[in-house]
Design an enzyme around this catalytic site. Structure first.
Site, PDB file in Angstrom:
ATOM      1  N   LYS A 159     148.489 -33.696 -72.774  1.00 36.16           N
ATOM      2  CA  LYS A 159     148.434 -34.489 -71.547  1.00 36.16           C
ATOM      3  C   LYS A 159     149.565 -35.517 -71.551  1.00 36.16           C
ATOM      4  CE  LYS A 159     144.932 -37.414 -69.248  1.00 36.16           C
ATOM      5  NZ  LYS A 159     143.536 -37.895 -69.393  1.00 36.16           N
ATOM      6  N   SER A 162     141.272 -36.748 -65.359  1.00 31.74           N
ATOM      7  CA  SER A 162     142.714 -36.870 -65.277  1.00 31.74           C
ATOM      8  C   SER A 162     143.471 -35.864 -66.153  1.00 31.74           C
ATOM      9  CB  SER A 162     143.123 -38.296 -65.681  1.00 31.74           C
ATOM     10  OG  SER A 162     142.671 -38.602 -66.985  1.00 31.74           O
ATOM     11  N   SER A 196     137.344 -37.416 -67.888  1.00 33.68           N
ATOM     12  CA  SER A 196     138.701 -36.894 -67.703  1.00 33.68           C
ATOM     13  C   SER A 196     138.999 -35.628 -68.489  1.00 33.68           C
ATOM     14  CB  SER A 196     139.730 -37.966 -68.069  1.00 33.68           C
ATOM     15  OG  SER A 196     139.633 -39.061 -67.199  1.00 33.68           O
TER      16      SER A 196
END
Length: 539
Positions: free
Chosen positions: A130, A205, A229
Site C-alpha cells: 500500500k 483505504s 481499511s
C-alpha cells in the site's frame, strides 16, 4: 410512556435518514453506467498458485524467482489500465533483485551457499505494498499533490522483514487521499476500480492492494487497517486480509502518522489471495519480542472453539445487511457447528449500535485530532470549511471525501468533554464484555460490510456503514476477513472473524477452514485457462 414514545420517534427518524441516503445513493448509481469487467483472462498457472507453493517451486528449482516476478509484472501491465491499482511499478529493480536471489538459491541447492534460504517459507515470491506504507525509494505521497515527489527514505519495519525473508517488492498500490475514505480515489493517482465491475469501488483505504490481488496482479501484499481499511476492500474484492492484535506488527512508516494512544486502533497486516498465505506472512511481519506471545505455531483444534455471531449491529443509521451476506454468514456458522460439534450463539452488544461514535472518541485522544494537522507533514493547517467552499468551485487540492472526513473529525466530541468521556467509557465497557464472552477459545463472526461493493460516487451517502468494521478496531482484537462467495450481481462478499487479543492463530484457522468450504478467491472471468482456484494444502 413518554420516554418510550421519544425513543421510538428517534429510532424512526434515524431509519428515515438512512433510507433517504440510500435513495440518494440509488439515484446516483443509476447515473453511473455499469462496466462489467474487461480484465484479460488468466493464462499462466503461476498467477493462480498460492505464495507458499510458489516458494516451494522456487526453492526446488522448478521455477525461478525471476520467472515468477516477471509473470506478475506482465499481469500488472495487462490489468492496470482497467483497474488503476498500481501507482509505482518496480519493474527493473524487482527483476534484478530476483536474479540475484536465484543465484543465491542455486548456490544453496549445490551446498555451497546459505542453506538458511531454503528454509524460508516465502522466499522468491513477489509482493506489493500500500502506497501509504513506506517502501524505501518508492512514492510515499498518500495521494496528496503537494507530496507528489515524496519518496520513502526507509521502509516500514514489517516491509523490511519481508524483504529480508526473501520476498521481492514489485510495486506500490493506490489509496484514498491520506487514507481518508473507504474508497480508493485521490487527485494525484486517480480512481481505482473493482475488477469484478469497473463501475464499482474496490473499497479502501487498502483498495488498490485488494483490487490488484483480485485481478491476479499480485498474490500477497501489505495493507493497514484503522477502521476497516484491510477488511472492507478484501470483502469487496473477494480476498483474505488480517488486522493483527495491536502493536504486534510495527506501525512505523505509515502516513499519516499517529500518536501512541491512537496506534491501538491501527494495524499493519497481510492481504493475500489464498488463506494459506496469511499465517506465513504474519509470522514474518511480527515484531520479534511479540513472537512468543502469539503462539502462531500452536495447532488450533476447531472442536474446542466457541462460536458467536451477529448479522445486525443495531444501528438505525446503518444499512441493513444484504440478505445474501446474512445467508452466507449463517451457512458459515452452520458448517462450523455441524462439522466440529461446537455450540453457536447469536449475540448483540448494545454498544455496537454506537460503533462509529466509539471509534471516533477512541481516536480523538490527548486533546488532538489525527488528520487536521497531519497533511503536508503538519506544516499547513487543514481548514475543512475553507476547503469545502473551494471544492464547490473546483479549486481544492483535496477530494470531497477527504474534506468531509476531516470536517466530521473536527465536529466530533472534544477530548475530555462529557460526551467524549461517556463514549470512551462505553468503549472500555464493550472491550470488557467482549473479552469475557470470547475468552481464550471463542470467535465472533459478523459481516465485514452490510453490502457488496458500492458504485463509484455513492459512498458519501453510505459512510456510516463502516461501523461494521470500525467497531472491531474499538475491540483492539485480531480480525481476519474471509471471502464467502459471490452475490447475484457477481460481486464478492465476506465475513470477519474476531477473537481475543493474541489469539490471531484462531481467527486464521477459522478462515482457513472456511476457505475450503466456500472456495475463497474466485477469478474475475469464468473460463480462464488457469485453474479456477489454487489449493492451500502444501505437501
Amino acid at each position: 410512556m413518554m420516554g418510550d414514545i421519544q425513543k421510538i420517534s428517534i429510532y424512526i427518524g434515524k431509519r428515515l435518514s438512512c433510507c433517504i441516503l440510500e435513495f440518494l445513493s440509488l439515484m446516483v448509481s443509476l447515473l453511473v453506467r455499469p462496466k462489467r469487467s474487461a480484465i484479460p483472462a488468466i493464462r499462466d498457472d503461476i498467477l493462480t498458485t498460492p505464495a507458499v507453493k510458489l516458494s516451494l517451486k522456487i526453492k526446488s528449482g522448478e521455477l525461478t524467482s525471476e520467472e515468477v516476478v516477471k509473470a506478475f509484472i506482465d499481469r500488472i501491465k495487462l490489468v492496470n489500465p482497467s483497474i488503476n491499482a498500481v501507482v509505482d511499478l518496480r519493474h527493473k529493480e524487482a527483476l534484478k533483485d530476483a536474479r540475484l536471489l536465484d543465484h543465491r538459491l542455486q548456490q544453496a541447492r549445490s551446498g555451497n551457499g546459505d542453506q538458511h534460504l531454503l528454509e524460508l517459507p516465502l522466499v522468491g515470491v513477489p509482493f506489493t505494498v500500500k502506497e501509504t506504507i513506506a517502501l524505501k525509494g518508492a512514492p510515499f505521497t498518500a495521494g496528496l499533490a503537494r507530496r507528489k515527489f515524496k519518496r520513502a527514505s526507509q521502509s516500514n519495519e514489517a516491509v523490511d522483514q519481508l524483504i529480508n525473508a526473501g520476498l521481492i517488492p514489485i510495486g506500490s498500490t493506490n489509496t484514498p487521499c491520506m487514507n481518508l475514505w473507504w474508497d480508493s480515489y485521490n487527485l494525484l493517482y486517480g480512481r481505482t476500480n473493482n475488477p469484478y465491475d469497473l463501475s464499482r469501488i474496490p473499497g479502501g483505504s487498502s483498495g488498490g492492494e485488494a483490487s490488484l490481488q483480485a485481478a491476479a496482479g499480485s498474490v500477497v501484499g501489505v495493507g493497514s487497517d484503522l477502521a476497516g481499511s484491510i477488511r472492507i476492500p478484501c470483502s469487496f474484492c473477494g480476498i483474505f486480509g488480517h488486522k493483527p492484535t495491536p502493536f504486534v506488527v510495527s506501525n512505523n512508516g505509515v502516513y499519516p502518522s499517529m500518536r501512541m494512544e491512537q496506534e491501538k486502533l491501527r494495524g499493519v497486516g497481510p492481504m493475500t489471495r489464498y488463506a494459506c498465505d496469511l499465517l506465513p506472512m504474519l509470522k514474518i511481519m511480527l515484531k520479534q519480542p511479540e513472537v512468543s506471545k502469539m503462539k502462531l505455531d500452536e495447532p488450533v483444534d476447531l472442536r474446542k472453539i466457541k462460536i458467536f455471531y451477529l448479522d445486525d449491529i443495531g444501528d438505525p443509521f446503518v444499512s441493513k445487511c444484504n440478505s445474501e451476506i446474512v445467508s452466507g454468514l449463517h451457512a458459515a456458522v452452520q458448517h462450523l457447528r455441524s462439522t466440529y460439534g461446537v455450540p453457536a450463539e447469536r449475540v448483540l452488544f448494545d454498544e455496537f449500535k454506537y460503533g462509529l461514535f466509539l471509534w471516533s472518541a477512541e481516536l480523538n485522544v490527548a486533546g488532538g485530532t489525527l488528520y487536521t494537522t497531519e497533511h503536508e507533514d503538519g506544516r499547513v493547517p487543514f481548514n475543512p470549511y475553507l476547503e469545502l467552499i473551494k471544492s464547490v468551485f473546483g479549486s481544492s487540492e483535496f477530494p470531497l471525501n477527504t474534506i468531509v472526513t476531516v470536517l466530521l473529525e473536527k465536529l466530533s466530541s472534544k477530548h475530555k468533554s462529557r460526551s467524549h468521556d461517556y463514549l470512551t467509557k462505553r468503549a472500555a465497557d464493550l472491550r470488557k464484555k467482549f473479552y469475557e464472552l470470547v475468552g481464550e477459545r471463542g470467535v465472533l463472526l459478523m459481516p465485514s460490510h452490510p453490502q457488496p461493493a458500492a458504485h463509484h460516487k455513492t459512498t458519501i451517502f453510505k459512510f456510516l456503514n463502516v461501523a461494521f468494521t470500525a467497531v472491531g478496531n474499538v475491540l483492539q482484537a485480531p480480525i481476519t476477513q474471509c471471502p464467502l462467495g459471490m452475490s447475484n450481481e457477481g460481486l464478492p462478499f465476506g465475513l470477519q472473524v474476531i477473537a481475543g487479543p493474541y489469539n490471531d492463530r484462531i481467527t486464521l484457522a477459522v478462515a482457513q477452514e472456511l476457505s475450503k468450504v466456500f472456495g475463497g478467491w474466485q477469478p474475475v472471468l469464468p473460463g480462464n485457462a488457469a485453474p479456477a482456484r489454487g489449493r492451500c494444502n502444501v505437501r
